[in-house]
Every structure is written in structure tokens, then in C-alpha cells.
Write a protein that holds these residues in place. Structure first.
Motif, mmCIF file in Angstrom:
data_model
loop_
_atom_site.group_PDB
_atom_site.id
_atom_site.type_symbol
_atom_site.label_atom_id
_atom_site.label_comp_id
_atom_site.label_asym_id
_atom_site.label_seq_id
_atom_site.Cartn_x
_atom_site.Cartn_y
_atom_site.Cartn_z
ATOM 1 N N LEU A 151 -9.087 3.971 10.237
ATOM 2 C CA LEU A 151 -8.996 5.200 8.981
ATOM 3 C C LEU A 151 -7.909 5.722 9.359
ATOM 4 O O LEU A 151 -6.692 6.355 8.751
ATOM 5 N N SER A 152 -8.214 6.251 10.530
ATOM 6 C CA SER A 152 -7.427 7.645 11.079
ATOM 7 C C SER A 152 -5.559 6.882 11.915
ATOM 8 O O SER A 152 -4.788 7.769 11.226
ATOM 9 N N GLN A 153 -5.319 6.002 12.019
ATOM 10 C CA GLN A 153 -3.990 5.192 12.083
ATOM 11 C C GLN A 153 -3.733 5.408 13.541
ATOM 12 O O GLN A 153 -2.326 6.071 13.710
ATOM 13 N N LEU A 154 -4.167 5.849 14.928
ATOM 14 C CA LEU A 154 -3.969 6.679 15.547
ATOM 15 C C LEU A 154 -4.103 5.294 16.798
ATOM 16 O O LEU A 154 -5.729 5.070 16.735
ATOM 17 N N LYS A 155 -3.927 6.191 17.639
ATOM 18 C CA LYS A 155 -4.824 5.508 19.863
ATOM 19 C C LYS A 155 -6.244 6.451 19.785
ATOM 20 O O LYS A 155 -6.040 7.391 19.002
ATOM 21 N N PRO A 156 -6.804 5.520 20.002
ATOM 22 C CA PRO A 156 -8.372 5.811 19.722
ATOM 23 C C PRO A 156 -8.266 7.603 20.231
ATOM 24 O O PRO A 156 -8.791 8.034 20.124
ATOM 25 N N LEU A 160 -10.794 12.925 18.614
ATOM 26 C CA LEU A 160 -12.322 13.080 18.996
ATOM 27 C C LEU A 160 -13.563 13.315 18.031
ATOM 28 O O LEU A 160 -13.292 13.290 17.011
ATOM 29 N N TYR A 161 -14.320 12.449 18.219
ATOM 30 C CA TYR A 161 -15.405 12.501 17.748
ATOM 31 C C TYR A 161 -17.075 13.812 18.240
ATOM 32 O O TYR A 161 -17.295 13.341 19.471
ATOM 33 N N VAL A 162 -17.092 14.937 17.069
ATOM 34 C CA VAL A 162 -18.092 15.683 17.736
ATOM 35 C C VAL A 162 -19.639 15.170 16.836
ATOM 36 O O VAL A 162 -19.341 15.101 14.979
ATOM 37 N N GLY A 163 -20.398 15.342 17.653
ATOM 38 C CA GLY A 163 -21.366 14.974 17.292
ATOM 39 C C GLY A 163 -22.885 15.747 17.806
ATOM 40 O O GLY A 163 -22.429 16.397 18.689
ATOM 41 N N ASP A 164 -24.142 15.872 17.712
ATOM 42 C CA ASP A 164 -24.738 16.418 18.349
ATOM 43 C C ASP A 164 -25.944 15.337 19.346
ATOM 44 O O ASP A 164 -27.161 15.991 20.161
ATOM 45 N N ASN A 165 -25.723 14.110 18.962
ATOM 46 C CA ASN A 165 -26.760 13.113 19.946
ATOM 47 C C ASN A 165 -25.976 12.314 20.635
ATOM 48 O O ASN A 165 -24.829 11.625 20.464
ATOM 49 N N VAL A 166 -25.892 12.353 21.997
ATOM 50 C CA VAL A 166 -25.769 11.450 22.501
ATOM 51 C C VAL A 166 -25.796 10.274 22.901
ATOM 52 O O VAL A 166 -24.703 9.062 23.078
ATOM 53 N N PHE A 167 -26.733 9.341 22.516
ATOM 54 C CA PHE A 167 -26.605 7.542 22.290
ATOM 55 C C PHE A 167 -26.699 7.881 20.493
ATOM 56 O O PHE A 167 -25.592 6.687 20.355
ATOM 57 N N LYS A 168 -26.655 8.417 19.612
ATOM 58 C CA LYS A 168 -25.814 7.867 18.430
ATOM 59 C C LYS A 168 -24.311 8.380 18.162
ATOM 60 O O LYS A 168 -24.347 8.086 17.197
ATOM 61 N N ASP A 169 -23.858 9.583 18.771
ATOM 62 C CA ASP A 169 -22.427 9.963 18.382
ATOM 63 C C ASP A 169 -21.613 9.816 20.108
ATOM 64 O O ASP A 169 -20.850 8.382 19.748
ATOM 65 N N VAL A 170 -22.131 9.810 20.705
ATOM 66 C CA VAL A 170 -21.829 10.003 22.173
ATOM 67 C C VAL A 170 -20.785 8.984 22.881
ATOM 68 O O VAL A 170 -19.297 8.280 22.858
ATOM 69 N N MET A 171 -22.417 7.810 22.880
ATOM 70 C CA MET A 171 -21.786 7.340 23.846
ATOM 71 C C MET A 171 -21.133 6.141 22.546
ATOM 72 O O MET A 171 -19.982 4.533 22.793
ATOM 73 N N PRO A 172 -21.597 5.447 21.449
ATOM 74 C CA PRO A 172 -20.507 4.780 20.380
ATOM 75 C C PRO A 172 -19.355 5.481 20.534
ATOM 76 O O PRO A 172 -18.272 4.007 20.110
ATOM 77 N N ALA A 173 -19.184 6.667 20.673
ATOM 78 C CA ALA A 173 -17.933 6.382 19.742
ATOM 79 C C ALA A 173 -17.074 6.600 21.453
ATOM 80 O O ALA A 173 -15.976 5.679 20.918
ATOM 81 N N LYS A 174 -17.620 6.488 22.459
ATOM 82 C CA LYS A 174 -16.713 6.275 24.207
ATOM 83 C C LYS A 174 -16.459 4.663 24.046
ATOM 84 O O LYS A 174 -15.313 4.489 24.476
ATOM 85 N N LYS A 175 -17.420 4.459 22.892
ATOM 86 C CA LYS A 175 -17.462 2.623 23.199
ATOM 87 C C LYS A 175 -16.374 2.276 22.805
ATOM 88 O O LYS A 175 -15.824 0.936 22.858
ATOM 89 N N VAL A 176 -15.639 3.073 21.719
ATOM 90 C CA VAL A 176 -14.568 2.526 20.898
ATOM 91 C C VAL A 176 -12.999 2.982 21.681
ATOM 92 O O VAL A 176 -11.759 2.486 20.764
ATOM 93 N N GLY A 177 -13.379 4.053 22.284
ATOM 94 C CA GLY A 177 -12.219 4.548 22.998
ATOM 95 C C GLY A 177 -12.316 6.112 22.584
ATOM 96 O O GLY A 177 -10.923 6.473 22.691
ATOM 97 N N LEU A 178 -12.793 6.218 21.403
ATOM 98 C CA LEU A 178 -12.228 7.905 21.597
ATOM 99 C C LEU A 178 -12.987 8.512 21.888
ATOM 100 O O LEU A 178 -13.557 8.449 22.912
ATOM 101 N N GLN A 179 -12.740 10.057 22.401
ATOM 102 C CA GLN A 179 -12.720 10.706 22.890
ATOM 103 C C GLN A 179 -14.171 11.236 22.230
ATOM 104 O O GLN A 179 -14.667 11.365 20.647
#
Length: 206
Positions: A151-156, A160-179
Motif C-alpha cells: 500500500l505504501s509503494q515505498l522501500k520497506p 516505520l511501524y510503531v507498536g507497543d508489543n515486541v512479538f506482535k509489532d516489532v518482530m514481524p515488522a522487521k521480518k519484512v524489512g520495515l523500520q
């Protein structure tokens, strides 16, 4: 700044949940699906499943054969003003300032159509509003995070993806290359740690 688009989680990131109402609903719903009575045994069973599914209630019910957006529909049976309160009172003001610097969007396992206005946030502020009903599997599965890139049509790396949970937010975001940004807590897993919502504004204004 390399960040061109910020995506936010909602529950416990932008708004806190009324735990009494939320707990009543989640245990009652789990009892309904499993055919068991709501007692301490069921509550302990649910809590174990919650850990196994990386703190994703949507994923628990998905694993029990329910569609990805099913828990979102159940949450919608409670008036949003009874269920959610802003994590910080100035979040609407801060969001408006952030969106003057960078695009903002939101991704949640629940449908936010009625929830955001109930806490004083305008749906129009967001470029995209993504819910679990729009993807195959809810967080922490990668479906939604891949959709964010699409949707963003940008490089991952420009998102930046911002959430409160390491397992549900941070780790999956990093797996697809998001900051990744972790709000309210700190972890070495996150690229950035924010103690308050205003810290995010200060970050994008640098």
C-alpha cells in the motif's frame, strides 16, 4: 530523514483498553467457541493460548477456525467509548503535527471505523486504515505487514511501524524489512524506542 511513511498499531499504542470489559468479552467468546464454561480453568487455558499466539487474540480465534476479522466483529459489539481511552490526552494533536511532516497510516487487528472517532481521532488523517478483515491472517502473521509495503509503494526501509508489543509489532515488522518503533517500552529488538507519543513527533522533526 529516510522515513517517508509511519504506520501505527492501535490497541495499547494509541489507546488503552478497558481491561474489565475486554477480559469479560474475550473469555466469554473463547467459552462460546470451545463449548466450555467460563471458569478459572478456561481463563488459564486462554491465557496460555495468548502466550503461544504472541499476544494476538485474533490469531487464537483464527487457529480455532474463525475468519481473520472475526474477533474484530466481536469487539465491535461493545460501544468503543466504553472499551478504549487515549493512552495520552494529546495524541490527536500530536498525530496532526506528525502528518504535516510524514504520511501516517494505521494497522490493527480490529476494525477502527467507529473506534477512532470515539477517541477523538479523524479517520481522514490516515492515508490507509488496514484491519485484519482485509488480509488472510491477523497479526503477528506477516500478511498485514507485507500489505503495508504494498500500500505504501515505498522501500520497506522507508517505512516505520510503531507498536507497543515486541512479538506482535516489532518482530514481524522487521521480518519484512520495515523500520520498527516500540512505544511505552524499551527493547533491543526495536530500531527505535519511544517513551511518549510526542517523542515520535520529535523524531520526525529532526
Amino acid at each position: 530523514m529516510t522515513i517517508k511513511h509511519i504506520w501505527f498499531d492501535f490497541s495499547e499504542t494509541i489507546a488503552r483498553i478497558n481491561t474489565e470489559e475486554h477480559d469479560r468479552l474475550k473469555y466469554a467468546t473463547y467459552a462460546e467457541v470451545t463449548g466450555e464454561a467460563v471458569d478459572e480453568k478456561l481463563k488459564n487455558e486462554f491465557d496460555e493460548q495468548y502466550k503461544l499466539h504472541n499476544h494476538s487474540i485474533s490469531d487464537i480465534f483464527y487457529s480455532l477456525g474463525k475468519p481473520a476479522g472475526w474477533w474484530s466483529q466481536r469487539i465491535a459489539t461493545i460501544p468503543p467509548e466504553k472499551l478504549f481511552v487515549l493512552a495520552e490526552n494529546d495524541i490527536p494533536e500530536v498525530l496532526q503535527k506528525i502528518r504535516q511532516v510524514v504520511l501516517i497510516s494505521i494497522f490493527s487487528n480490529i476494525n477502527l471505523g467507529k473506534v477512532l472517532p470515539a477517541v477523538g481521532i479523524d479517520l481522514k488523517w490516515f492515508t490507509h486504515i488496514l484491519s485484519s478483515e482485509m488480509i488472510k491472517r491477523p497479526k503477528p502473521a506477516l500478511d498485514g505487514f507485507n500489505k503495508i509495503v504494498e500500500l505504501s509503494q515505498l522501500k520497506p526501509s522507508e517505512i516505520l511501524y510503531v507498536g507497543d508489543n515486541v512479538f506482535k509489532d516489532v518482530m514481524p515488522a522487521k521480518k519484512v524489512g520495515l523500520q520498527s518503533g516500540l512505544l511505552w517500552n524499551e527493547s533491543d529488538e526495536a530500531d527505535y524506542n519511544f517513551r511518549s507519543f510526542r517523542d515520535i513527533l520529535e523524531f520526525v522533526e529532526k
